[in-house]
Motif scaffolding. Structure first.
Motif, PDB file in Angstrom:
ATOM      1  N   SER A  45       0.824  -1.203   0.000  1.00  0.00           N
ATOM      2  CA  SER A  45       0.000   0.000   0.000  1.00  0.00           C
ATOM      3  C   SER A  45       0.863   1.261   0.000  1.00  0.00           C
ATOM      4  CB  SER A  45      -0.933  -0.020   1.218  1.00  0.00           C
ATOM      5  OG  SER A  45      -1.795   1.083   1.188  1.00  0.00           O
ATOM      6  N   PRO A  55      -6.037   4.212  -5.782  1.00  0.00           N
ATOM      7  CA  PRO A  55      -7.006   3.113  -5.640  1.00  0.00           C
ATOM      8  C   PRO A  55      -6.327   1.797  -5.253  1.00  0.00           C
ATOM      9  CG  PRO A  55      -7.474   4.376  -7.624  1.00  0.00           C
ATOM     10  CD  PRO A  55      -6.141   4.848  -7.110  1.00  0.00           C
ATOM     11  N   GLY A  56      -5.199   1.511  -5.864  1.00  0.00           N
ATOM     12  CA  GLY A  56      -4.462   0.292  -5.534  1.00  0.00           C
ATOM     13  C   GLY A  56      -3.972   0.291  -4.102  1.00  0.00           C
ATOM     14  N   GLY A  58      -5.349   1.856  -1.570  1.00  0.00           N
ATOM     15  CA  GLY A  58      -6.513   1.633  -0.721  1.00  0.00           C
ATOM     16  C   GLY A  58      -6.942   0.175  -0.712  1.00  0.00           C
ATOM     17  N   GLN A  59      -6.892  -0.463  -1.880  1.00  0.00           N
ATOM     18  CA  GLN A  59      -7.266  -1.877  -1.978  1.00  0.00           C
ATOM     19  C   GLN A  59      -6.300  -2.751  -1.184  1.00  0.00           C
ATOM     20  OE1 GLN A  59      -9.964  -3.360  -3.135  1.00  0.00           O
ATOM     21  NE2 GLN A  59      -9.137  -5.316  -2.468  1.00  0.00           N
ATOM     22  N   ALA A  60      -5.004  -2.502  -1.302  1.00  0.00           N
ATOM     23  CA  ALA A  60      -4.017  -3.288  -0.549  1.00  0.00           C
ATOM     24  C   ALA A  60      -4.232  -3.102   0.952  1.00  0.00           C
ATOM     25  CB  ALA A  60      -2.598  -2.883  -0.953  1.00  0.00           C
ATOM     26  N   TRP A  61      -4.547  -1.871   1.373  1.00  0.00           N
ATOM     27  CA  TRP A  61      -4.817  -1.604   2.790  1.00  0.00           C
ATOM     28  C   TRP A  61      -6.040  -2.391   3.254  1.00  0.00           C
ATOM     29  CZ3 TRP A  61      -8.827   0.262   5.684  1.00  0.00           C
ATOM     30  CH2 TRP A  61      -8.528   0.570   7.015  1.00  0.00           C
ATOM     31  N   ARG A  62      -7.089  -2.388   2.455  1.00  0.00           N
ATOM     32  CA  ARG A  62      -8.309  -3.120   2.839  1.00  0.00           C
ATOM     33  C   ARG A  62      -8.051  -4.625   2.932  1.00  0.00           C
ATOM     34  NH1 ARG A  62     -10.315   1.180   0.094  1.00  0.00           N
ATOM     35  NH2 ARG A  62     -10.232   0.220  -1.965  1.00  0.00           N
ATOM     36  N   GLU A  63      -7.245  -5.159   2.013  1.00  0.00           N
ATOM     37  CA  GLU A  63      -6.892  -6.580   2.078  1.00  0.00           C
ATOM     38  C   GLU A  63      -6.100  -6.877   3.347  1.00  0.00           C
ATOM     39  OE1 GLU A  63      -5.231  -8.490  -1.423  1.00  0.00           O
ATOM     40  OE2 GLU A  63      -6.173  -6.946  -2.673  1.00  0.00           O
TER      41      GLU A  63
END
Length: 96
Positions: A45, A55-56, A58-63
């Motif tokens: 992230s 966006p990437g 944020g996605q890595a953080w959510r994962e």
């Protein structure tokens, strides 16, 4: 590999940082190291954010947040620190 990614990131060598962290995530997934994978996703992230891929990042953080929650550690220190970083750079509040 995550440590190498951190070193490359601190030097501004973003392509090398991304390559190292991608490899770390891949190996941790292959060997079912969920805690290591969650920590590496936090690093991913940071790298993505430095590369301008909001966006990437944020996605890595959510994962990472989902993995830490599955492991029973939803308030891992890495998440709190990264949440603040992402929130400041994205102008939003990151929620799990």
């Amino acid at each position: 590999m995550a440590t190498l990614s951190e070193a490359y990131l601190s030097l501004g060598e973003l392509a090398q940082a991304r390559s190292q962290i991608d490899q770390a995530v891949r190996l941790q997934t292959e060997f079912y190291d969920r805690n290591g994978r969650a920590r590496s996703l936090c690093q991913l992230s940071r790298v993505l954010l430095a590369m301008g891929d909001r966006p990437g990042a944020g996605q890595a953080w959510r994962e990472a947040a989902a993995l830490f929650a599955e492991l029973g550690n939803p308030a891992a220190p890495e998440l709190d620190t990264l949440r603040a970083e992402l929130g400041q750079r994205l102008g939003t509040v990151m929620r799990t």
